[in-house]
Design an enzyme around this catalytic site. Structure first.
Site, mmCIF file in Angstrom:
data_model
loop_
_atom_site.group_PDB
_atom_site.id
_atom_site.type_symbol
_atom_site.label_atom_id
_atom_site.label_comp_id
_atom_site.label_asym_id
_atom_site.label_seq_id
_atom_site.Cartn_x
_atom_site.Cartn_y
_atom_site.Cartn_z
ATOM 1 N N SER A 33 0.821 -1.210 0.000
ATOM 2 C CA SER A 33 0.000 0.000 0.000
ATOM 3 C C SER A 33 0.857 1.263 0.000
ATOM 4 C CB SER A 33 -0.918 0.001 1.217
ATOM 5 O OG SER A 33 -0.153 -0.085 2.411
ATOM 6 N N ASP A 143 5.451 -5.759 13.777
ATOM 7 C CA ASP A 143 4.892 -6.436 12.599
ATOM 8 C C ASP A 143 5.806 -7.571 12.147
ATOM 9 O OD1 ASP A 143 3.013 -6.923 10.614
ATOM 10 O OD2 ASP A 143 3.920 -5.514 9.188
ATOM 11 N N GLU A 378 31.369 0.745 13.662
ATOM 12 C CA GLU A 378 32.648 1.172 14.227
ATOM 13 C C GLU A 378 33.688 0.067 14.100
ATOM 14 O OE1 GLU A 378 30.952 4.229 17.657
ATOM 15 O OE2 GLU A 378 31.228 2.100 18.119
ATOM 16 N N ASP A 403 31.088 16.861 0.449
ATOM 17 C CA ASP A 403 31.077 17.999 -0.487
ATOM 18 C C ASP A 403 29.625 18.285 -0.877
ATOM 19 O OD1 ASP A 403 31.627 19.935 -2.387
ATOM 20 O OD2 ASP A 403 32.229 18.477 -3.925
#
Length: 476
Positions: A33, A143, A378, A403
């Site tokens: 949906s 869910d 990490e 950038d």
């Protein structure tokens, strides 16, 4: 000062045309949906991705969608699908995710009928690990169903990945959730009553385990109404002949996961400690050894280089880092999805000449978000191989992450915008100092050439030492 580099700040959001960066294939991976999921390849690298395409016209609750994206940015676990970046244009929102090519767990259940206890235990262990990680971060999925677990590759022993956080929500120890949500077969009795906690996820996993072992759901009926009536009763039965061959230990775990009273129901952590799962754990006879030299090189890196390596780790696919992820899981003995100082000490002791204080400092230097533990990203950042982080496309993509104006130069202001989204850094010179550590020509910006040289360094050595090392080493 030190900046806590949060993983979510490294996952970029672009107001740009996604087709300039990804080439969509004809393959539609799923529909719902909310929209649909398409396969695509990153332009330049050719790396395959799954892209969730959400038409803005179908977004009824913007806050819910923002919550889903926020949760996915925080998720950092081997059994949770990775979100790489998002794109936003006039008509659509795009979530660029890890491509899982092995299909849904649901399809495997349908295909095979039911699994052996050994296979079911291996799969459940991965599902529980992902949910334990979620619950440890105060999040309920709400869910859980076989359709929301995907195999990374087309192999039942391939890593299993949890997807779809559209209904996920934060929980605390005081306030209970009240929204009646979920999927008919897997919803827990307390969700139907409108007062529940994250324990609703354990019920759903219990239903999935029951189905994996037997091939049919524990609470069934001719209609949704009948199914939900059975859920409300919550009476678990093992009266089918298939259960005669199932161990009492498996049934004991099911009874504890599908306990009608959530207060008495077992937690994800307790499930992982259950004897049924532990008896099927296979010890790796070939113990993987951590590359201490890689960790040391990472430790000596500039702050910005560490940050870039962390970004690169978020962008690598699971298959590219399979050995390092396996090592992470090997070190993570309590299966909470993060590494403690004790766990790191256990694996590093005896492998190098570092004393306890040096080991502790190494741990803190890898823990770049200063959470008190080492997260998966990490750890992977500290273990990345040179052939990975010096890959031309990887370098270019990493440079573009910082950038922001696509000028070919990284400014102090751009670093601040990416890394300090909550404005926690008070020192106005901090960002300029990061630039100065890398900016060789002193123009106040980091050029792409500066950026590449920074990544080529294995530690905070002088430029002259770097040049000597580059002349004598073949960089691939």
């Amino acid at each position: 000062m030190e900046l806590a580099v949060k993983r979510e700040s490294l996952i970029s959001s672009h107001q740009a045309n996604i087709r300039n960066h990804y080439r969509f294939t004809l393959s539609t991976l799923g529909e719902g949906s909310y929209g649909f999921v398409r396969a695509a390849n990153q332009i330049g690298s050719g790396i395959p991705r799954a892209i969730k395409v959400i038409p803005k016209s179908r977004i009824k609750n913007k806050e819910t969608l923002e919550r889903e994206i926020s949760i996915m940015k925080q998720m950092d676990h081997p059994n949770i699908v990775k979100l790489y970046e998002t794109y936003d244009d006039i008509k659509y929102l795009y979530l660029v995710m890890e491509l899982c090519q092995g299909g849904e767990l649901f399809d495997k259940i349908i295909e095979l009928g039911h699994f052996s206890e050994k296979v079911a235990a291996k799969l459940l262990s991965q599902m529980l690990a992902s949910i334990s990680f979620l619950h440890g971060h105060g999040i309920a999925h709400r869910d859980l169903k076989p359709e929301n677990f995907l195999f990374l590759e087309n192999d039942i022993y391939s890593p299993l990945k949890l997807i779809d956080f559209g209904l996920a929500k934060t929980v605390d120890k005081v306030t209970k959730l009240t929204t009646k949500t979920g999927t008919c077969y897997y919803v827990s009795p307390e969700v139907l009553n409108g007062s529940y906690t994250e324990k609703c996820d354990i019920w759903s996993l219990g239903v999935i385990l029951f189905m994996m072992l037997s091939g049919y759901p524990p609470f069934d009926g001719e209609s949704d109404t009948e199914i939900l009536a059975q859920v409300r009763v919550g009476e678990l039965k093992f009266d089918d002949p298939v259960w005669e061959k199932i161990s009492e230990s498996a049934k004991d775990l099911l009874n504890k996961m599908l306990h009608k009273d959530p207060e008495q129901r077992i937690s994800a952590t307790q499930c992982l400690e259950h004897s049924w799962l532990s008896q099927y754990e296979t010890c790796n006879t070939e113990i993987i050894k951590p590359d201490v030299e890689s960790m040391k090189a990472y430790q000596k890196s500039t702050h910005l280089r560490k940050t870039v390596l962390n970004y690169m780790a978020t962008q690598c696919s699971t298959s590219d880092l399979a050995d390092q992820i396996a090592l992470f899981q090997q070190i993570d003995t309590n299966k909470d999805g993060k590494l403690s100082l004790d766990e790191m000490n256990q694996v590093l002791e005896g492998l190098d000449d570092m004393n306890a204080q040096q080991l502790q400092q190494l741990f803190f230097d890898i823990d770049t978000d200063m959470s008190g533990s080492i997260d998966l990203t990490e750890f992977l950042a500290a273990m990345l191989e040179r052939k990975v982080y010096l890959n031309e496309q990887m370098l270019l993509n990493a440079f573009k992450r910082f950038d922001l104006d696509d000028s070919g130069l990284i400014s102090a202001e751009e670093l601040q915008e990416v890394l300090d989204q909550d404005k926690s850094v008070q020192d106005i010179d901090f960002w300029s100092q990061l630039i100065r550590e890398v900016d060789e020509d002193g123009d106040g910006y980091i050029s792409y050439q500066d950026f590449v040289k920074m990544m080529e360094k294995s530690s905070e050595t002088s430029v002259e030492t770097l040049r000597k090392s580059l002349n004598s080493e073949d960089i691939s």
